[in-house]
Design an enzyme around this catalytic site. Sequence first.
Site, PDB file in Angstrom:
ATOM      1  N   GLY A  10       0.821  -1.206   0.000  1.00 54.36           N
ATOM      2  CA  GLY A  10       0.000   0.000   0.000  1.00 54.36           C
ATOM      3  C   GLY A  10       0.856   1.257   0.000  1.00 54.36           C
ATOM      4  CB  SER A  11       0.040   4.705   0.958  1.00 49.99           C
ATOM      5  OG  SER A  11      -0.992   4.792  -0.007  1.00 49.99           O
ATOM      6  CB  THR A  12       3.888   1.414   3.933  1.00 41.78           C
ATOM      7  OG1 THR A  12       3.955   0.255   3.088  1.00 41.78           O
ATOM      8  CG2 THR A  12       2.703   1.300   4.872  1.00 41.78           C
ATOM      9  CB  ILE A  13       6.195   1.384  -0.949  1.00 40.26           C
ATOM     10  CG1 ILE A  13       4.864   1.292  -1.713  1.00 40.26           C
ATOM     11  CG2 ILE A  13       6.490   0.063  -0.282  1.00 40.26           C
ATOM     12  CD1 ILE A  13       4.702   2.280  -2.803  1.00 40.26           C
ATOM     13  CE  LYS A  14       0.650   6.671  -1.959  1.00 40.58           C
ATOM     14  NZ  LYS A  14      -0.635   7.311  -1.610  1.00 40.58           N
TER      15      LYS A  14
END
EC number: 3.4.16.4
Length: 635
Positions: A327-331
């Site tokens: 999810g967005s944790t890799i942004k």
Amino acid sequence: MRQRRDTLKNSEQELRIFRVRALLAVLVVITLACLLVGRLGYLQIVKHDIYTTRSEKNRVRVEPLPPNRGLIYDRNGVLLAENRPTYNLTLVRERVDNLDDTLALLVELLELPEEDIEAFNVRSRQRQRPFQPALLMSDLSEDQIARLAVNRHRLPGVEVEAQLLRYYPDAEVMAHTLGYVGRINAEELQNLDAGRYAGTHFIGKTGVERFYEEELHGEAGLRKVETNARGRVLRELGRTDPVPGQNLVLTIDKSLQTLAYELMDGRRGSIVAIAPATGEILAMVSTPGFDSNQFVTGIDVASYRGLQEDLDLPLFNRSIRGHYPPGSTIKPFLALAGLAEGVITPDSTINDPGYYQLPNDSRRYRNWLRWGHGRVDLERSLAVSNNTYYYTLAHDLGIDKLDERMSGFGFGQRVAHDVQGESSGLMPSREWKRERFNQPWYPGETLSVGIGQGYWQVTPLQLASATATLANRGHWVKPRLALEIGDEPVAHDLPGTLDDIHLENDAWWDRVFSGMEKVVSGSEGTARRTGVGLEYRMGGKSGTAQVFSLGQDQRYNADELAERLRDHALFMAFAPIEDPQIAVSVIVENAGGGSTHAAHLARAMTDAWLLKDDAPEADEIREVLEEDSANVEGN
């Protein structure tokens, strides 16, 4: 008259006959004596070694002495795995007259339940080395020991041995990290050193117990004893003491591990915490757990079937084998990749109308906020978790650069030093898709990767490791579980450590960290409620992983979905920003948005590590979660 007397008696002839008979008797006696002497000589001289050995075997017995298994402690000296005295039932088949009758008698004396009899019989016939005892039963009760002692004369080859048995004081909390020991099976027996494992019935099966089996086991000893005709030991003739296994000190902090387990509150998921500077794994919890002590003595069929059939999969180690879309944790990692490749600058902005469209494509890839965030730069894109910014960035980077840059943070590969059974996750690429599906890579799939969806799969340990590397400004330290082996500390510089990540401008780290700090402390941050009352600077990023894909115009509504179809909640964080002491990843399955549930758990972990006794208790965190559960915002 004289002639008749000569006819009746001939003295000379009688004397001649006597002499012949005497000679024959002497020859027979001499021959027999020679045969006897020859046989005695053959037995005493030619066969001396053979019969001496046989005689000694009847009188002298060599018994193996298993070593004491090394103990396992946490980083503060708290005992995590100990050895408790117990009595085991063993059988040497070569000394049993009738195996079937002996087993039937044992079953009767021990009063075994019907479901355990088959396994009992199988263990008795398990392939063993000659004259090696087979372990039939562990942890005998006092009543069972008494019955066996009374009937010992009826049970040749059967012994009750006093040994130390592995015990885990915090079995459920530590089950997946420590693993457990179990009985040596036939396959393992073929590959083990016969001398080293003589008299040993248990071996590490999973986790730390398996990875450090060689260090924990030790070296077997032996003793030579004199026995009587019934096999009872009369005296000890000689002894070589066993060498105990080395003690193991882990990087795990038991109090932090226990807190992580309590915070999960029985939900499916995982929490992993790492010390960025050293790579020490401070906590690694997968829930739900299980009682690992059941596996030491041999879990019964009904209990094992119950664990296997449990829908929550308590035997599955989610921390190292669970695959989740990040999810967005890799942004934050994608933002750094964009800066390093020159695709964006720290001040690059986009206008977000609530969606992104590929050139010449009518499909709209939507932001989580359907009306959009308007003008968005790098720091704000992290704070509000803007999808449109990262659709654009991913498209401009392309899948090849994404794969290269994300692999540098450890995604798609095993990252830890001594974590047995770790999975590599999945970092998708053109080559992977061609090999897996024999299909080309499509631009829309790059956009999915850009927000941590699609084929991309990470483990909680991978995400925590990547977060620690991010906190270290690109310096790689390999995660590990062992702090000391015996008296020797484990080095920080471990083989197979990935290369450090270098950026052209060191200030880029600061800009990404600033955006992550705004996630928890900024007015627009998706996890701003988590940052209320924060006593240190913390950088974090929430994430929401879809369990199933939504259609073009569908909207996600958790209330209308079955619990197991709801989104997974993720959060990664490190603190303090200026001198990182802890990096955390949290994944809670089907808990909804990561900005609430998972974020509060990550905050509780960093509080506990940095504030120590002043940190809130697990019960207080659960109360906050209940209050916040209705206010899910962002991803």
